[in-house]
Each structure stands twice: as structure tokens, then as C-alpha cells.
Enzyme design. Structure first.
Site, mmCIF file in Angstrom:
data_model
loop_
_atom_site.group_PDB
_atom_site.id
_atom_site.type_symbol
_atom_site.label_atom_id
_atom_site.label_comp_id
_atom_site.label_asym_id
_atom_site.label_seq_id
_atom_site.Cartn_x
_atom_site.Cartn_y
_atom_site.Cartn_z
ATOM 1 N N TYR A 285 32.498 -19.810 15.501
ATOM 2 C CA TYR A 285 31.078 -20.474 15.359
ATOM 3 C C TYR A 285 29.871 -19.483 15.626
ATOM 4 O O TYR A 285 30.065 -18.771 16.519
ATOM 5 C CB TYR A 285 30.842 -21.690 16.431
ATOM 6 C CG TYR A 285 31.240 -23.042 15.809
ATOM 7 C CD1 TYR A 285 30.432 -23.475 14.746
ATOM 8 C CD2 TYR A 285 32.242 -23.877 16.366
ATOM 9 C CE1 TYR A 285 30.832 -24.783 14.371
ATOM 10 C CE2 TYR A 285 32.562 -24.943 15.770
ATOM 11 C CZ TYR A 285 31.978 -25.301 14.902
ATOM 12 O OH TYR A 285 32.204 -26.791 14.211
ATOM 13 N N GLU B 119 26.399 -20.627 15.394
ATOM 14 C CA GLU B 119 24.789 -21.364 15.130
ATOM 15 C C GLU B 119 23.796 -20.210 15.493
ATOM 16 O O GLU B 119 23.929 -19.665 16.317
ATOM 17 C CB GLU B 119 24.733 -22.532 15.694
ATOM 18 C CG GLU B 119 25.473 -23.847 14.988
ATOM 19 C CD GLU B 119 27.073 -23.981 15.680
ATOM 20 O OE1 GLU B 119 27.545 -22.996 16.184
ATOM 21 O OE2 GLU B 119 27.374 -25.253 15.702
ATOM 22 N N ASP C 235 14.760 -21.779 -9.011
ATOM 23 C CA ASP C 235 16.244 -21.888 -8.719
ATOM 24 C C ASP C 235 16.972 -21.156 -9.687
ATOM 25 O O ASP C 235 17.208 -21.432 -10.645
ATOM 26 C CB ASP C 235 16.509 -23.476 -8.610
ATOM 27 C CG ASP C 235 18.005 -23.761 -8.417
ATOM 28 O OD1 ASP C 235 18.753 -22.803 -8.632
ATOM 29 O OD2 ASP C 235 18.311 -24.856 -8.413
ATOM 30 N N ARG D 288 32.132 -18.780 -3.207
ATOM 31 C CA ARG D 288 31.218 -20.005 -3.481
ATOM 32 C C ARG D 288 30.369 -19.995 -2.231
ATOM 33 O O ARG D 288 30.843 -19.961 -1.090
ATOM 34 C CB ARG D 288 32.402 -21.074 -3.149
ATOM 35 C CG ARG D 288 31.739 -22.669 -3.740
ATOM 36 C CD ARG D 288 32.984 -23.363 -4.128
ATOM 37 N NE ARG D 288 33.419 -22.573 -5.624
ATOM 38 C CZ ARG D 288 32.752 -23.047 -6.694
ATOM 39 N NH1 ARG D 288 31.896 -23.926 -6.642
ATOM 40 N NH2 ARG D 288 33.263 -22.597 -7.979
ATOM 41 N N LYS E 195 28.208 -17.657 -9.336
ATOM 42 C CA LYS E 195 28.202 -17.668 -10.614
ATOM 43 C C LYS E 195 28.043 -16.380 -11.011
ATOM 44 O O LYS E 195 28.880 -15.283 -10.962
ATOM 45 C CB LYS E 195 26.953 -18.679 -10.899
ATOM 46 C CG LYS E 195 27.130 -20.074 -10.268
ATOM 47 C CD LYS E 195 26.105 -20.811 -11.036
ATOM 48 C CE LYS E 195 26.259 -22.266 -10.643
ATOM 49 N NZ LYS E 195 25.477 -22.918 -9.369
ATOM 50 N N THR F 31 22.761 -19.814 -5.887
ATOM 51 C CA THR F 31 24.371 -19.765 -5.487
ATOM 52 C C THR F 31 24.879 -18.183 -5.618
ATOM 53 O O THR F 31 24.250 -17.419 -6.391
ATOM 54 C CB THR F 31 25.409 -20.923 -6.445
ATOM 55 O OG1 THR F 31 25.028 -20.205 -7.881
ATOM 56 C CG2 THR F 31 24.975 -22.101 -6.257
HETATM 57 N N1 DSN Z 1 27.772 -27.159 -11.121
HETATM 58 C C1 DSN Z 1 27.042 -26.278 -11.515
HETATM 59 C C2 DSN Z 1 26.830 -25.826 -12.976
HETATM 60 O O1 DSN Z 1 27.986 -25.726 -13.686
HETATM 61 O O2 DSN Z 1 25.786 -25.565 -13.321
HETATM 62 C C3 DSN Z 1 25.391 -26.341 -11.059
HETATM 63 O O3 DSN Z 1 25.419 -27.167 -9.873
#
Ligand code: DSN
Length: 424
Positions: free
Chosen positions: A56, A58, A203, A239, A233, A230
Site C-alpha cells: 500500500y 497512499e 486526451d 495497463r 496502447k 493510457t
Molecule cells: N477501449 C479503448 C479503445 O479501444 O480505444 C478506449 O477506451
């Protein structure tokens, strides 16, 4: 991809073991074209499976609510420092559990309930977390939307965006998407935001790796305040999510408070460790080459679709993804295309096209992209061939012999380009 042993799971829990090795095999023998997916290195996998999952933490480095933080502090500081270098940011919060919580935390950091966000319409490429009526966040804030002026070029209707901003006085102007294939004109967003006194947030979840590598424009070069993203990707990390702030200390403090304690409890420190490793990889010259190749491969696929007369939304791509109106061009629905391509070992997703005439569950389009196939080392030759095979499959969806032959070719391409263990 190394065949991992999973000796302990194998002995202890056969059901879970079988699912894990099944997924390993699925990834090994199929072509992944979902544009939001990728393969991480073994180093990132190791960090993600490390003992940091036990801890943990925090709070933030040097200011935690539990003892025993010498190594969590170290790993979070490394991740923050690397994130700042990658995105030319002064501040980074590496704790968001994924992209959706990163966006929610960002909204609460910069707004009061009832305030307005001007974001991109979902069917024109925006994301659910940009205020779709079905989301919880839509009950707290007011979302208004801009669209493309022309789905054939992908040009955003910047004049409409300005009119919407003057009318609705948003607190945040949000640039960003999950299904849009053109570069954005960040300077235009910023000019409108300045006119109405709004924060500028990008974003960049899909294009993180391409921005980090300098292959696409960095919104911070145009004065944007914040980027949410994120890490799993095109950045090729675990993730997870992240929020970076260009330079404003007050904004950074608000973001930190909104992530913890505002939104989340204990950060997932194994993910933070894996983020640190992935950011280290993304800072290498090899990653820049990779990101350049991602775009070249998408361009190669674009050429085939155009040559074959399949309508591409936005008229093509500047980034890693493409959207094709397969119902309009081939007479196969997005769902049918997703299913038949899965049968031959090519994974992608159905997607709505702009002003979709069908339904979200069975739309007209497909969305596909090149981050994962490029990680396998595939270049333009393979991208071209894959695009040809996709179109052939969709045009012959009921021809079992043809599909069998395509499946065999896809499999041999995967064997020729195994998923690497390491990228540097
Ligand atoms: N699920 C993601 C995508 O495939 O673009 C975005 O949240």
C-alpha cells in the site's frame, strides 16, 4: 514472446493456468490490429508481476500514509521523472489506474459539479469518458460536443467549436479521441480556449507513444495545460493511466488531490513499476524508430484500402489507426467483419462511423491499427499484405476454402514475426 513457465499457477490452479497459456497462444498465432492494444516487453511484464503488488502506498513520494515506502518512493519518482521527459511536462501523476479514472480525476480537479466540458462527439471519434449520456460523469458535469466538418477529410469544424465555446462557456476544452485518424490543430483549440478562459486538455490515450517519440505533435508545444492518457496502447506499457501537466503548479496540485484521495485509494505500485520500465524503453532511439514505423505501416494499409475502393473515414490516416466503412463499401456489417476476420486470425473491432446509420452493436465500420503488428517487426510489405487479406476475407466471408487459405497465411506471417521479448 518467451513461453513463460507459470510453474506455481500450473501446480495450484489448473483452470487459471489454462486460461493464461491459452491467451499466450492466441496472441502468438494471431495478428492483433485493435489499435489500442500492444505487446509489452518481458521486462515490463516482470515489473508488473513484481512484489510491488503487495504494498500500500497512499499518498505521493515522501508523503505517504503507511510506512515501508523506501522502494515505492524510488520507483514512483523514477516513473514521474521519465514521464516528464517523454512528454515535455513539468509534473506527472502516474497513479491513475487507467484512462477512464484519469479523465474523471482531471474533471474533478479542474471543475465544480455542473460546469461544462466541450469535447468531441463519440460517433465522430470521441470517447465515452468525454461525457457520453450513459456515463456516471455525465450526471455530474455538463458535456457539449463538437464534430468533424467533413467525414471525408476528418477536418474538425473549428468554427462550430468556437461558436459552441462562446455559447456554452466551457471550463475545459477537450481535444482527443479514440477513433479518429487525423492530426489535430492544437493551436486552434488553444485560441478558442483563451477566448473563453477555458483549460485546454488533450486526451492522447491512443497516440501517447507517437507523441512521446516526436512522430505526432505534442499539445504542450501549443500551450495546452494538461494531457490525460493510457500507458498500454502505443506507448507499449502496462495497463494503466497517467496525467501530465505542462507547467502550472496549482493545476498539478489539484490533479494530485483529485487522483488521491479524491478518486482512488492505494496506487497499484506494480503497475507504477512497470510504467517506469516502459517509459525507460520509450526514451530510447529504438522506440522512435518503432513509432515512425507504426505510422508508415498505417499508411501502407491506407493505400490498399484506397486502391480497392473501400471508404476510409477522414480520407485516410496521419496516425496509427484507420476506420473503414465496410458496410457502405463491401456490404458486410462491422460485426460480421469483426467475426469473419477473427476466424482467419486477424483481430480488430467493429466501430461506428460518423453519423452512424446503423447501431452501436452492429455498426457500419471497423477500426484497426498498427501498434501491435509493428511491435512484431512487421513493415510496409506485411502491412500491405495484411490489408489485402482483410479485404479479401470480407469480400469472401462465406467461402470456407478461401478463409482456410488466408488463415494459414496469417499464421505463417505470425511465425515469421514472433512477438519479441525485448525491444532495446
Ligand atoms: N477501449 C479503448 C479503445 O479501444 O480505444 C478506449 O477506451
Amino acid at each position: 514472446m518467451s513461453k513463460n513457465e507459470y510453474n506455481y499457477i500450473k501446480k495450484q490452479d489448473e483452470e487459471v493456468y489454462n486460461a493464461i497459456v491459452g491467451e499466450e497462444e492466441r496472441e502468438r498465432v494471431g495478428i492483433e490490429l485493435i489499435p489500442s492494444e500492444n505487446y509489452v516487453s518481458q521486462a515490463v511484464l516482470e515489473a508488473n508481476g513484481s512484489v510491488f503488488t503487495n504494498k500500500y502506498a497512499e499518498g505521493y513520494p515522501g508523503r505517504r500514509y503507511y510506512g515501508g515506502q523506501e522502494f515505492t518512493d524510488e520507483i514512483e519518482r523514477i516513473a514521474i521523472e521519465r514521464a516528464c521527459r517523454l512528454f515535455k511536462a513539468k509534473y506527472a501523476n502516474v497513479q491513475p489506474l487507467s484512462g477512464a479514472p484519469a479523465n474523471v480525476a482531471m474533471y474533478f480537479a479542474l471543475m465544480e459539479p455542473g460546469d461544462t466540458v466541450l469535447g468531441m462527439d463519440l460517433s465522430h471519434g470521441g470517447h465515452l469518458t468525454h461525457g457520453h449520456p450513459t456515463t456516471a460523469i455525465n450526471k455530474v458535469f455538463n458535456f457539449v460536443r463538437y464534430k468533424m466538418k467533413d467525414a471525408e477529410t476528418g477536418e474538425i469544424d473549428y468554427e462550430h467549436l468556437r461558436q459552441m465555446a462562446l455559447e456554452h462557456k466551457p471550463k475545459i476544452i477537450l481535444a482527443g479521441f479514440s477513433a479518429y485518424s487525423r492530426e489535430l490543430d492544437y493551436a486552434k483549440f488553444k485560441a478558442v480556449a483563451d477566448e473563453v478562459g477555458a483549460y485546454t486538455v488533450a486526451d492522447v490515450a491512443h497516440i501517447t507513444g507517437l507523441i512521446a517519440a516526436g512522430v505526432l505533435k505534442n499539445p504542450f508545444d501549443y500551450g495546452f495545460d494538461v494531457m490525460t492518457m493510457t500507458t498500454h496502447k502505443s506507448l507499449r506499457g502496462p495497463r494503466g493511466g497517467m496525467i501530465v501537466v505542462r507547467e502550472d503548479k496549482e493545476i498539478a496540485k489539484k490533479i494530485n488531490k483529485a487522483v488521491f484521495p479524491g478518486m482512488q485509494g492505494g496506487p497499484h505500485m506494480a503497475s507504477v513499476a512497470a510504467k517506469a520500465v516502459a517509459f525507460g524503453e520509450a526514451l530510447t532511439p529504438e522506440f522512435k524508430e518503432y513509432a515512425e514505423q507504426v505510422v508508415k505501416n498505417a499508411k501502407a494499409m491506407e493505400e490498399v484500402f484506397k486502391r480497392e475502393g473501400v471508404r476510409l473515414l477522414c480520407g485516410g490516416t496521419d496516425n496509427h489507426l484507420l476506420l473503414a466503412d465496410v458496410f457502405g463499401s463491401i456490404g458486410i456489417t462491422g460485426q460480421e467483419a469483426e467475426t469473419v476476420l477473427d476466424e482467419v486470425g486477424i483481430t480488430l473491432n467493429k466501430n461506428m462511423i460518423a453519423d452512424e446509420p446503423r447501431t452501436a452493436l452492429d455498426p457500419s465500420g471497423i477500426r484497426f491499427g498498427t501498434p501491435a503488428m509493428t511491435t512484431r517487426g512487421m513493415k510496409e510489405t506485411e502491412a500491405t499484405r495484411l490489408a489485402e487479406l482483410m479485404i479479401e476475407t470480407m469480400r469472401n466471408k462465406d467461402d470456407a476454402d478461401k478463409k482456410e487459405a488466408i488463415k494459414a497465411e496469417v499464421r505463417s506471417m505470425c511465425e515469421a514475426f514472433p512477438i519479441p521479448d525485448t525491444f532495446i
